[in-house]
Write a protein that holds these residues in place. Structure first.
Motif, PDB file in Angstrom:
ATOM      1  N   UNK D  59       0.831  -1.179   0.069  1.00  0.00           N
ATOM      2  CA  UNK D  59       0.053   0.091   0.080  1.00  0.00           C
ATOM      3  C   UNK D  59       0.708   1.191   0.062  1.00  0.00           C
ATOM      4  N   UNK D  60       0.195   2.388  -0.598  1.00  0.00           N
ATOM      5  CA  UNK D  60       0.631   3.746  -0.653  1.00  0.00           C
ATOM      6  C   UNK D  60      -0.385   4.453   0.002  1.00  0.00           C
ATOM      7  N   UNK D  64      -0.119  14.350   5.704  1.00  0.00           N
ATOM      8  CA  UNK D  64       0.654  15.681   6.135  1.00  0.00           C
ATOM      9  C   UNK D  64       1.942  15.663   5.940  1.00  0.00           C
ATOM     10  N   UNK D  65       2.109  15.938   4.454  1.00  0.00           N
ATOM     11  CA  UNK D  65       3.571  16.206   4.283  1.00  0.00           C
ATOM     12  C   UNK D  65       4.255  14.812   4.011  1.00  0.00           C
ATOM     13  N   UNK D  66       3.501  13.781   3.988  1.00  0.00           N
ATOM     14  CA  UNK D  66       4.566  12.451   3.867  1.00  0.00           C
ATOM     15  C   UNK D  66       3.865  11.668   2.770  1.00  0.00           C
ATOM     16  N   UNK D  67       4.830  10.926   2.293  1.00  0.00           N
ATOM     17  CA  UNK D  67       4.494   9.704   1.205  1.00  0.00           C
ATOM     18  C   UNK D  67       5.049   8.356   1.802  1.00  0.00           C
ATOM     19  N   UNK D  68       3.874   7.534   2.286  1.00  0.00           N
ATOM     20  CA  UNK D  68       4.492   6.505   3.064  1.00  0.00           C
ATOM     21  C   UNK D  68       4.049   5.416   2.146  1.00  0.00           C
ATOM     22  N   UNK D  69       5.198   4.469   1.702  1.00  0.00           N
ATOM     23  CA  UNK D  69       5.234   3.368   0.804  1.00  0.00           C
ATOM     24  C   UNK D  69       5.359   1.913   1.640  1.00  0.00           C
ATOM     25  N   UNK D  82      -1.249   7.544  -8.657  1.00  0.00           N
ATOM     26  CA  UNK D  82      -1.572   8.913  -8.731  1.00  0.00           C
ATOM     27  C   UNK D  82      -1.410   9.755  -7.267  1.00  0.00           C
ATOM     28  N   UNK D  83      -1.253   8.809  -6.276  1.00  0.00           N
ATOM     29  CA  UNK D  83      -0.796   9.701  -4.953  1.00  0.00           C
ATOM     30  C   UNK D  83       0.390  10.071  -4.927  1.00  0.00           C
ATOM     31  N   UNK D  84       1.338   9.231  -5.395  1.00  0.00           N
ATOM     32  CA  UNK D  84       2.882   9.443  -5.480  1.00  0.00           C
ATOM     33  C   UNK D  84       3.058  10.531  -6.414  1.00  0.00           C
ATOM     34  N   UNK D  92       8.023   9.384  -7.987  1.00  0.00           N
ATOM     35  CA  UNK D  92       7.462   8.322  -8.906  1.00  0.00           C
ATOM     36  C   UNK D  92       8.414   8.226 -10.358  1.00  0.00           C
ATOM     37  N   UNK D  93       8.981   9.438 -10.624  1.00  0.00           N
ATOM     38  CA  UNK D  93       9.867   9.511 -11.588  1.00  0.00           C
ATOM     39  C   UNK D  93      11.134   8.615 -11.481  1.00  0.00           C
ATOM     40  N   UNK D  94      11.614   8.551 -10.265  1.00  0.00           N
ATOM     41  CA  UNK D  94      12.825   7.644  -9.862  1.00  0.00           C
ATOM     42  C   UNK D  94      12.299   6.284 -10.147  1.00  0.00           C
TER      43      UNK D  94
END
Lengths: 155, 169, 785, 264
Positions: D59-60, D64-69, D82-84, D92-94
């Motif tokens: 899950x992704x 609040x200022x974080x992206x959790x993978x 889309x979230x990332x 996402x690009x990396x």
């Protein structure tokens, strides 16, 4: 492949020299060393479980100490056989210099690999050899580490 | 250290058919397909997960069957080149490859087609550059890729047209 | 006949359907009842004496059936793997050929050399078993440096040094004199980088022996199964030819590397008989890197003399060619007869002298790889010509035009032993200039500069000699076999046609092209013609596929066989029509005399059901022919490469590549274009990406796709290809051959473009980003900016 | 491939217990490095513990200022999410530049970080995007995670569960791929946290590192030219067939400059 390094050890040179010739100490300083036996001809036979990233293999290493110049220098020749994984051969020239009450340990290593290690791991050989040497001498330095006696890594 | 561990029971949908299979855990998916199921259209061209000749679809996405255990496909759907079209009815991408002379020795072709279909189904609208980048995981030694790129672009159109037709029915 | 399927039509390939649907049959796809698996013991050392090979643990392991070593093959009297072309040194002595046992017996001489074969019930067991074999190697110092190898301590016991031969061609004195008199001499030292062929299908072998009949059957990845049979029978002495069947089923590319008879299939078929079980071996890619014959690997110094008007007066070339540890099947001919003879290129250089030292090193054998000698020759000539133009301030196209052999000069005899039959080199060049928009290049270069990029453009006007060649000449020059091809055309009783060719297809599309040729010639529908190849049990004889020879030689044999069919058909028709043979014409698949008409199908039926039939004529309608070419064919062309260099990283992008080739008459333009695309990609790989590197200790450090850089789709641009046509004058198809041209012309064009962009005289292949970056840095330092 | 016992636990605790009970276990995540290595017989774990059945590793999420993978999230999922793409498009690009499409369809972030190949892409993101690596035992700050060649702060048997990336004001990743393997010869991610600039470098040293000299220079002036005089110190640059240490050091600077130019 050739590399070098230097450590300062807060112990007098004769003691450092003695440890450099002690199979038990050597065994403790080789990461993954499972056994170390002295052979009749004065060489040592070690079994080492080594890991470089996903690669894991058990190597048989034959270590010979030559050009002994106590307590100033010697050369360790290592002949390392990993069977199907390949082999490595290397030598480390170790120099001990008195530095007041401490000892300056300097090493110069050269190594080469063959078999699958060379064929598939070319990009990692340099770094892996550097790490193994650094790990060994760092561990060796720690042998003298009552916190007071261990010196800093000079570079 | 090589004593045979007991086989594992696997339930894999292969080319649309439910298969109950058994294989030891150290069986790669590509070996299960080639040796046990006789699906020899999936090829092995390297041993470092680079060449893409073994590309199949796992739940509709292109993966390299040489870097996947058979047991990891348990409970999933695998599609191989044998499952995308037949001599009687080629998939539009297969047809495009033929039409554009996008194959010579044919060895990389199944993997190339499986990669191309995934690229079209899940990629952004394709340009010549995008196809070239999208085929980064597949090596061809014969064609110089020129006709493969042409074929993928043509196959993309044909797949869209086939979808439209299906949608209209 | 011009039709949708005849000669000249881009017929879609009939073989494609099986490849597209995954139903093709490559060697590894085959399985035989009772089959077991072989894994080779390979040397991890570049040079070592073989001591005891302790197989006891391996033999005790689960599933292991046998371990065979070189001692076993030697004890069984197995012969050495031969080199098929005897080259003589300039002093008249024979080349020095080191013994090459299929499995090493006393010494291993390159990393990956097989010295044993472990056979087990499963592949996993064979692999595990191989790891249990303990071999006592005594390492010996390897010879790795090509430049000094010849005089280094000999690799092989009993040889005086590492020089296999010291060969020369041309007039040394005249060349020296002309160079001394030249107004300008352009000098270059060049390296032709070692390449690893990398056909996508790794080599494989499946060997079987039937003790009841004494028949051997070997399925293997071969470009020439008949030659394989000849060598295994006559030299290695596996079995007499009639007891040995070789089948090369679908083969996944070769590019030369599958011409040769290798240790592996030899050991597999031998061991299958010893063990009494079919044995399969399939190479891992890692094994392919180590043990397939590699390509190229020359160092050369060369000088081109010019007079004050820019005319080439002399060319002197000194080359050292790496042959590897053993002489592979054609290896001796590649840097000599396939290289030195090509140094005239497209030009009227009156004096040429070439010397080639062929040397042994502790590396895998080096043998023919797509182009085989001709890319190396083109590289020398075209790098020199481009460099001379730059040194003298000539437009490189103009300097070429000035020196080109003109259409009226043919047949043209070169100073290096060839007679070019026909060509129009300038026509290809002019067309290439147009397609490359040469006139617009200066603007493109300026535009690139604005973006901070360097653009360069380079030419290569190559010639190749292929479709080789009169057998008698080749044999005089040392060839161990003839160079003809066989073909058989069998018109079946109901009129369909089965064609048998000794030329093997592994991507070239023979099943389509040869059907086009025969269908066109006999006027039978394309779909009624089937092509059979690759099976010594079905095809009488053949010499296989190499040197762009299939159509020019193999196709010509089929034309000859078809002509015999027509001749016999005319007799049948004449009998039925109650007229003389001379009165019977053959047109569009029918025999015609006046208003009488008999189709080929009817003639065929009449021949198999000979009720009303010429009394002195044998029944049946099946004819064969052996076609021996009268000369080489000489495809030629002009390639123009345009590159763009990222100044910051040194990355070279091939942005445009134009190839205009003259292949003579073309049967299937679609297939020809595809051959050019593939050849150019391999040449671009050589120029920019690929390099087989042994380290100083003799280890192959580019031994996988992690380090050996194969061209991928995003490394290459679309190619612009076109053809000009001057039909070959001496074969019935007028065809010259197209398989290697792309790989022959392109490296020089690309390096000429890179050096043009950088403004340097030379850069070694492959022109990697680091090398280019270093060039730029040096240039910057010397300019003090 | 050598034999092994295969396990597919459904909880982290079960996985850890299996690891502890085995002689020489390895976790299987994407398997794109491990399985080819085993196939070449260069590794022979006694037990493979497949983490694919553990729900909490998937899950992704963005918060609040974080992206959790989640650790088992595949590269292709990160690239396409889309979230990332909305919150942290550079990540996402990396992810979309790792290996090739097929590898991205299998390879997972947790496995990549646990393996810590010196030329992998994600490590640059972990450092530059001030990530926190969550494991079944603790949280590890990204800065404390990479210790050396293939050496991380993970203890034996420890499982990465999730990686939280801190969303910067802007960021960019530039990679110079190995022309053969497509691993990073030099990959640089520059992230601007409103004046606080972080620069993560991969491919260039024994493990990923922060280019502190670059960060300092960019904090002064977020401009590619600011990097011209800045020299990375204390790092022994990798040297191999594809790039000498000197060339790598140069590429790191060029990639960093390009990343800065891109994010401006």
């Amino acid at each position: 492949m050739e590399q070098s390094g230097e450590y300062r050890i807060l112990t007098k040179r004769e003691d450092v020299w003695a440890s450099l010739n002690d199979p038990e100490v050597l065994a403790k300083c080789i990461d993954g060393c499972q056994s170390m036996q002295r052979r009749e001809d004065g060489s040592f036979l070690a079994a080492v479980k080594a890991r470089v990233g996903p690669i894991r293999a058990t190597f048989k290493a034959n270590l010979r100490l030559v050009d002994l110049n106590p307590p100033a220098s010697y050369v360790i020749h290592a002949d390392v056989n990993g069977g199907a994984v390949g082999f490595a051969k290397g030598s480390a020239k170790v120099f001990l210099e008195e530095d007041g009450a401490a000892t300056l340990l300097r090493y110069e290593i050269s190594a080469r690999v063959g078999g699958k290690l060379a064929q598939l791991g070319a990009r990692l050989v340099d770094g892996a050899a550097r790490k193994m040497a650094a790990d060994f001498f760092a561990a060796f330095r720690l042998e003298f580490a009552s916190p007071a006696s261990a010196g800093g890594l000079s570079h | 250290m090589d004593e045979e561990r007991s086989s594992m029971k696997l339930h894999i949908t292969v080319n649309g058919a439910d298969r109950r299979l058994e294989a030891p855990p150290n069986t790669l998916l590509v070996d299960l397909l080639r040796r046990q199921l006789g699906l020899t259209g999936t090829h092995v061209g390297c041993d470092t997960c680079q060449c893409g000749a073994c590309t199949v679809h796992l739940d509709g996405r292109a993966v390299k069957a040489c870097a996947l255990l058979a047991v990891q496909a348990d409970g999933h759907a695998v599609t191989t080149i044998e499952g995308v079209g037949s001599a009687q009815q080629l998939h539009p991408m297969q047809e495009a490859f033929r039409d554009c002379h996008a194959l010579q020795c044919g060895f990389c072709t199944p993997g190339m087609i499986m990669a191309a279909i995934d690229l079209v189904e899940h990629g952004v609208p394709l340009s010549n550059r995008a196809v070239r980048e999208g085929l980064e995981g597949n090596i061809c030694r014969c064609t110089g890729y020129h006709n493969i790129v042409k074929a993928v672009l043509q196959g993309q159109k044909a797949m869209a047209a086939a979808d439209d037709k299906q949608g209209a029915v | 006949m011009s039709s949708a399927t005849g000669i000249g039509a881009s017929v879609k390939r009939r073989e494609d359907v099986r490849f597209l649907t995954g139903t093709a049959t490559y060697t590894d796809d085959l399985n035989l009842p009772g089959q077991v698996y072989g894994v080779f013991l390979r040397s991890p050392h570049p040079r070592a004496a073989l001591g005891e090979i302790d197989v006891s643990k391996a033999l005790k392991a689960d599933g292991v059936l046998a371990v065979f070593t070189g001692q076993d093959t030697a004890a069984d009297g197995l012969g050495d793997l031969p080199c098929g072309w005897l080259v003589k040194s300039k002093d008249g002595s024979d080349m020095v050929s080191a013994p090459h046992p299929p499995l090493a017996v006393t010494q291993v001489n390159y990393v990956g050399e097989p010295y044993g074969l472990v056979v087990a019930e499963t592949l996993a067991a064979a692999r595990a078993g191989a790891e249990l074999v303990v071999t006592d190697f005594t390492e010996l110092p390897p010879v790795m440096d090509l430049a000094t190898a010849a005089d280094a301590a000999p690799i092989h016991e009993g040889l005086a040094n590492n020089l296999a031969y010291d060969w020369a061609l041309g007039d040394a004195a005249a060349t020296d004199a002309a160079l001394a008199k030249a107004d300008h001499v352009t000098k270059l030292s060049l390296t032709n980088n070692r390449l690893i062929p990398n056909a996508m299908e790794p080599r494989a072998a499946l060997g079987k022996f039937d003790p009841a009949s004494g028949n051997y059957e070997l399925h293997t990845t071969s470009q020439n199964p008949h030659l394989e049979r000849l060598v295994l029978s006559a030299f290695v002495q596996i079995a007499p030819e009639h007891k040995l069947k070789i089948i090369a089923p679908d083969v996944g590319g070769g590019f030369g590397s599958k011409i040769f008879v290798y240790a592996e299939e030899t050991a597999v078929i031998w061991a299958a008989a010893k063990l009494g079980r079919p044995i399969k071996w399939t190479a891992d890619r890692s094994e392919s890197f180590l043990a397939d014959a590699h390509g190229r690997d020359h160092v050369t110094s060369a000088e081109l003399g010019l007079d004050e008007r820019g005319r080439f007066t002399a060319l002197r070339v000194r080359t050292t060619a790496n042959l590897g540890a053993y002489l592979s099947l054609f290896s001796s001919a590649v840097p000599t007869y396939l290289y030195g003879t090509l140094l005239a290129g497209q030009y009227k250089t009156p004096n040429i002298h070439v010397e080639t030292k062929g040397v042994y090193t502790n590396t895998s054998s080096v043998d023919a790889y797509r182009g085989a000698g001709r890319p190396e020759a083109t590289f020398v000539v075209e790098r020199l010509v481009e460099t001379a133009a730059r040194e003298l301030g000539w437009d490189p196209a103009e300097l070429r035009r000035l020196n080109m052999i003109q259409p009226e000069d043919f047949p043209y005899e070169t100073p290096v032993a060839l007679v070019y039959d026909t060509g129009n080199y300038q026509a290809s060049l002019e067309r290439a200039l147009e397609l490359a928009d040469y006139a617009g290049f200066a603007k493109r270069r300026e535009a690139a500069a604005v973006e901070g990029k360097l653009r360069g453009l380079g030419f290569s006007c190559y010639i190749e000699a292929c479709g080789l060649a009169p057998s008698q000449l080749a044999i005089q020059l040392g060839a161990g076999v003839g160079l003809y091809e066989s073909g058989e055309v069998r018109v079946n009783p109901t009129g369909s046609v089965t064609v048998f060719t000794g030329s093997h297809s592994h991507g070239q599309g023979h099943e389509t092209t040869f059907a086009q040729v025969v269908s066109d010639k006999l006027g039978v529908p394309f779909d009624d013609v089937e092509v059979v190849h690759g099976d010594t049990g079905r095809v009488e004889f053949g010499l296989g596929t190499y040197g762009s020879r299939s159509l020019a030689v193999g196709g010509s044999a089929l034309i000859r066989a078809s002509e015999k069919i027509i001749a016999k058909g005319r007799r049948i028709a004449a009998h039925r029509m109650q007229t003389e043979v001379e009165n019977v014409a053959f047109e569009d698949g029918a025999f015609i005399s006046g208003n009488q008409r008999m189709t080929l199908q009817e003639a065929a039926f009449a021949s198999y059901v000979p009720a009303d039939y010429p009394p002195d004529l044998e029944p049946g309608l099946s004819e064969k022919a052996f076609y021996d070419p009268q000369n080489f064919t000489y495809p030629a062309g002009a390639h123009i490469a345009e590159v763009e260099i990222d100044k910051e990283t040194g990355v070279v992008r091939l942005v445009k590549f134009v190839a205009v080739d003259d292949f003579g008459a073309v049967v299937n333009p679609m297939i020809v274009d595809g051959q050019v695309h593939g050849g150019v990609a391999q040449g671009a790989g050589q120029a920019l990406l690929e390099h087989g590197i042994y380290d100083g200790d003799g280890q192959l450090v580019t031994g996988s796709y992690m380090d050996y850089c194969m061209p991928r789709a995003d490394d290459l641009p679309d190619f612009v290809v076109d053809t000009t046509v001057t039909p070959c004058t001496h074969n019935p198809l007028g065809a010259k051959g197209c398989g290697e041209a792309g790989a022959i012309g392109s490296p020089a064009a690309i390096i000429n473009a890179v050096t043009d962009a950088l403004g340097v005289q030379d850069i070694a292949m492959p022109a990697t980003s680091e090398q280019v970056w270093r060039c730029l840095k040096e240039a910057e330092a010397s300019e003090g900016c | 491939m050598h034999s092994f016992d295969y396990h597919k636990p459904s909880t982290l605790a079960e996985a850890a217990a299996l690891h502890q009970g085995a002689e020489d276990a390895a976790y299987l995540s994407g398997g794109q490095t491990l399985l080819p290595t085993m196939n070449q017989r260069l590794a022979a774990p006694s037990d493979l513990i497949d983490l694919a059945g553990i729900g909490e590793l998937a899950g992704i999420a963005t918060a609040s200022g974080q992206v959790c993978i989640g650790a088992c999230t595949r590269h292709a999922e990160v690239a396409a999410s889309d979230a990332v793409r909305g919150a942290l498009p550079t990540l996402a690009s990396l992810a979309g530049q790792i290996g090739d499409p097929q590898v991205r369809n299998r390879g997972a972030i947790g496995g990549s970080l646990a393996n810590s190949d010196p030329a992998a892409d994600y490590p640059a993101a972990v450092l530059a995007l001030n990530a926190v690596i969550h494991t079944d035992r603790r949280e590890i700050a990204g800065d404390d995670y990479f210790l050396g060649l293939f050496e991380t702060a993970l203890e034996p048997g420890e499982i990465i569960t999730r990686i939280d990336f801190a969303v910067p004001a802007r960021a960019a990743y530039q990679k110079f791929p190995n022309p053969a393997s497509r691993f990073a010869v030099a990959g640089v991610l520059v992230a601007d946290y409103s004046g606080d600039v972080r620069v993560g470098v991969t491919g260039a040293g024994p493990c990923a590192f922060r280019a502190l000299a670059f960060e300092a220079a960019l904090a002064e002036s977020l401009d590619p030219r600011a990097l011209e005089g800045a020299d990375i110190e204390g790092v022994i640059f990798n040297s191999d067939l594809h790039a000498s240490a000197e060339y790598r050091a140069h590429l790191v600077r060029v990639m960093a400059q390009r990343a800065v130019a891109q994010l401006l």
